[in-house]
Design a protein around this motif. Sequence first.
Motif, PDB file in Angstrom:
ATOM      1  N   SER A  87      -3.674   0.669   4.398  1.00 13.59           N
ATOM      2  CA  SER A  87      -3.273   1.341   3.161  1.00 13.59           C
ATOM      3  C   SER A  87      -2.797   0.343   2.113  1.00 13.59           C
ATOM      4  N   TYR A  88      -1.914  -0.572   2.506  1.00 15.47           N
ATOM      5  CA  TYR A  88      -1.399  -1.534   1.520  1.00 15.47           C
ATOM      6  C   TYR A  88      -2.448  -2.589   1.154  1.00 15.47           C
ATOM      7  N   GLY A  89      -3.378  -2.869   2.069  1.00 14.04           N
ATOM      8  CA  GLY A  89      -4.493  -3.723   1.700  1.00 14.04           C
ATOM      9  C   GLY A  89      -5.339  -3.069   0.619  1.00 14.04           C
ATOM     10  N   ALA A  90      -5.593  -1.765   0.796  1.00 13.56           N
ATOM     11  CA  ALA A  90      -6.342  -1.023  -0.222  1.00 13.56           C
ATOM     12  C   ALA A  90      -5.550  -0.941  -1.524  1.00 13.56           C
ATOM     13  N   PHE A  91      -4.222  -0.837  -1.417  1.00 10.77           N
ATOM     14  CA  PHE A  91      -3.393  -0.825  -2.628  1.00 10.77           C
ATOM     15  C   PHE A  91      -3.590  -2.102  -3.433  1.00 10.77           C
ATOM     16  N   TRP A  92      -3.548  -3.255  -2.760  1.00  6.87           N
ATOM     17  CA  TRP A  92      -3.680  -4.522  -3.486  1.00  6.87           C
ATOM     18  C   TRP A  92      -5.043  -4.642  -4.145  1.00  6.87           C
ATOM     19  N   ILE A  93      -6.098  -4.213  -3.454  1.00  7.03           N
ATOM     20  CA  ILE A  93      -7.430  -4.268  -4.053  1.00  7.03           C
ATOM     21  C   ILE A  93      -7.498  -3.334  -5.254  1.00  7.03           C
ATOM     22  N   SER A  94      -6.947  -2.119  -5.112  1.00 10.14           N
ATOM     23  CA  SER A  94      -6.978  -1.170  -6.225  1.00 10.14           C
ATOM     24  C   SER A  94      -6.148  -1.670  -7.402  1.00 10.14           C
ATOM     25  N   LEU A  95      -5.046  -2.373  -7.124  1.00  8.90           N
ATOM     26  CA  LEU A  95      -4.225  -2.908  -8.210  1.00  8.90           C
ATOM     27  C   LEU A  95      -4.977  -3.989  -8.985  1.00  8.90           C
ATOM     28  N   VAL A  96      -5.690  -4.851  -8.261  1.00  7.55           N
ATOM     29  CA  VAL A  96      -6.496  -5.879  -8.926  1.00  7.55           C
ATOM     30  C   VAL A  96      -7.565  -5.221  -9.800  1.00  7.55           C
TER      31      VAL A  96
END
Length: 209
Positions: free
Chosen positions: A80-89
């Motif tokens: 989930s937090y890996g996907a968060f970082w990608i979505s934030l970028v």
Amino acid sequence: MAHIGSTEFVPSRPKANPAPLGLVAFGLTTILLNLHNAGFLPMGSAILAMGLVFGGLAQILAGMLEFGTGNTFGLTAFISYGAFWISLVVLIAMPSTGIVAASTPAMVGSYLLLWGLFTLIMFFGTLRATRAHQVIFASLTVLFALLGLADLMAIPSLAVIGGYEGLFCGLSAVYLAAAEILEAQFGHEVLPVGRASPAPMTFAVPVAA
């Protein structure tokens, strides 16, 4: 592992713990981003690259490896937090491509608060984990709340406060990663993490006589 047709038993090697990878990926990326939020660094490609590759892809890999350990919490958190970082970028970089317009502050604030809600749920899961886990998820919940409200209420000072709080959160994750790495290397606890009590959580219901 036993060979077919043989009585010889060869013990299987213990599996590596993927959690330190996910923790250090989350922690270092969080520190770098919040050096920007606190006003020490400008936003730049170093932050975006770190978020995409280490905070994003490395955490997702750690989450996938948690599947093999049967750790539902670790799998959910890291992916989930890996996907968060990608979505934030993507959220930061995509408007510069001209494909879509930049999100409004209200939209970004709502995005961050939703992640805060998810993190609060995960925090309750840490009540059966170590104190170090609880510190990470509690401080991350506060971080999302501060950054989300900073955008929704147009109060930039909240983002700066969130930056300092985020530095603490990131360092907490790096600390736990270091504790787990050193414990695996030396075979015993080196850095204290506040072990959870093995006793199950029970709630006594008084019965009237």
